[in-house]
Design an enzyme around this catalytic site. Structure first.
Site, PDB file in Angstrom:
ATOM      1  CE  LYS A  42      80.640 106.034  92.816  1.00 27.26           C
ATOM      2  NZ  LYS A  42      79.420 105.542  92.198  1.00 27.26           N
ATOM      3  NE  ARG A  54      77.745 100.497  98.121  1.00 28.35           N
ATOM      4  CZ  ARG A  54      78.106 100.191  96.887  1.00 28.35           C
ATOM      5  NH1 ARG A  54      78.853 101.035  96.182  1.00 28.35           N
ATOM      6  NH2 ARG A  54      77.738  99.042  96.332  1.00 28.35           N
TER       7      ARG A  54
END
Length: 317
Positions: A234, A277
């Protein structure tokens, strides 16, 4: 600081049940898209996607999350039919090669969810938390599949212009949104033991707002449901380490990004996340092994301290 044991859950899927809690489970990301933020186009063909799926499984993935539509900031919406053209052949190819594989379909389209589950997927991972397609709750209820309800604030084409969230308001927004998603699921007939929650790192939250989610992740335990964390590669992680890279965030698929993800991974597990994830399964498996060992040690020592306290007379005053 002491670390409490994770609550154990039996997560019921379409044809089987996964035990969550004793160890961290890994959901490997398989994007069959041309425009995902870190691996767009890498696995666009059915053969390339199948081969990557087998690699992820061999590296330790417990679940494969197959997605055919990018939800990166500013992403262009995709017709469900095009999404299905991308994901359905991949699901078939993976299950032909590994019939025992547990597949999740990453979609917010009810029509795609139905076809994917009918093709063999066990889980529907809806990044909108049942808010972008009114048919999704009833569809998942009728499919008797596992579901992941993620919190999203706005849509990808709105994220760049959204107002910042005051620090004190980050978790209330997420908790309220997830409460509404859970209510929609239960009202439609999705039982609680089929639901996993995801706070939605990066989905309508920018920069430091994501670290507030990290710090307050244990607040999600109030729902009494398992937690999935998805911070892999991210931007908020890469921005944080930019000073170590001449002031520029490293590439999403770089070793530096991987190291930052590993740090986030451990933090999420110690806060009680049951599933991660991730793009990079082997490094995540190694990081999870360390974090799981810390949780196990905390449980062991915590039990010993409780027994000692019960059996030790109070000090006379």
């Amino acid at each position: 600081m002491s670390f409490a044991p994770r609550t154990a859950f039996d997560w019921r899927l379409r044809t089987r049940t996964l035990t969550l809690g004793p160890r961290t489970l890994l959901m490997g990301i398989l994007n069959v898209t041309p425009d995902s933020f870190s691996d767009g186009g890498d696995f666009a063909s059915t053969e390339a996607a199948r081969d990557q799926a087998l690699r992820l499984l061999d590296e330790g993935a417990d679940i494969l999350d197959v997605g055919g539509e990018s939800t990166r900031p500013g992403a262009t919406p995709l017709a469900p039919e095009e999404e299905q053209t991308r994901v359905l052949p991949v699901i078939a190819a993976i299950l032909k090669a590994r019939p025992e594989a547990i597949l999740s379909i990453d979609t917010f389209h009810a029509a795609t969810a139905r076809l994917a589950v009918e093709a063999g997927a066990e889980i529907v991972n809806d990044v909108s938390g049942f808010t972008w397609d009114a048919a999704m709750p009833a569809t998942c209820a009728s499919l008797n599949c596992g579901v992941v309800l993620m919190h999203t604030r706005g849509k990808p084409n709105e994220w760049a212009t959204q107002s910042p969230i005051p620090p004190i308001g980050v978790m209330p927004i997420i908790l309220t949104g997830l409460r509404d998603s859970i209510l929609a699921a239960r009202t439609a007939g999705v039982p609680s033991d089929r639901i996993v929650l995801d706070p939605g790192f990066g989905f309508g939250k920018r920069g430091a707002e994501n670290y507030i989610i990290h710090a307050l992740l244990p607040q999600l335990h109030q729902f009494g449901l398992p937690i999935l964390s998805g911070t892999s590669r991210k931007g908020f992680l890469r921005t944080t380490i930019a000073p170590f890279h001449a002031g520029s965030p490293p590439a999403a698929n770089s070793e530096a990004s991987l190291r930052a993800t590993s740090a986030s991974t451990v933090a999420a597990i110690l806060a009680g996340a049951h599933i991660l994830r991730v793009h990079d399964v082997r490094p995540a498996a190694e990081a999870a092994a360390i974090a799981d060992a810390i949780l196990a040690a905390g449980t062991l020592v915590g039990g010993a301290i409780a027994t000692f306290t019960r059996n030790t007379p109070a000090t006379p005053q």
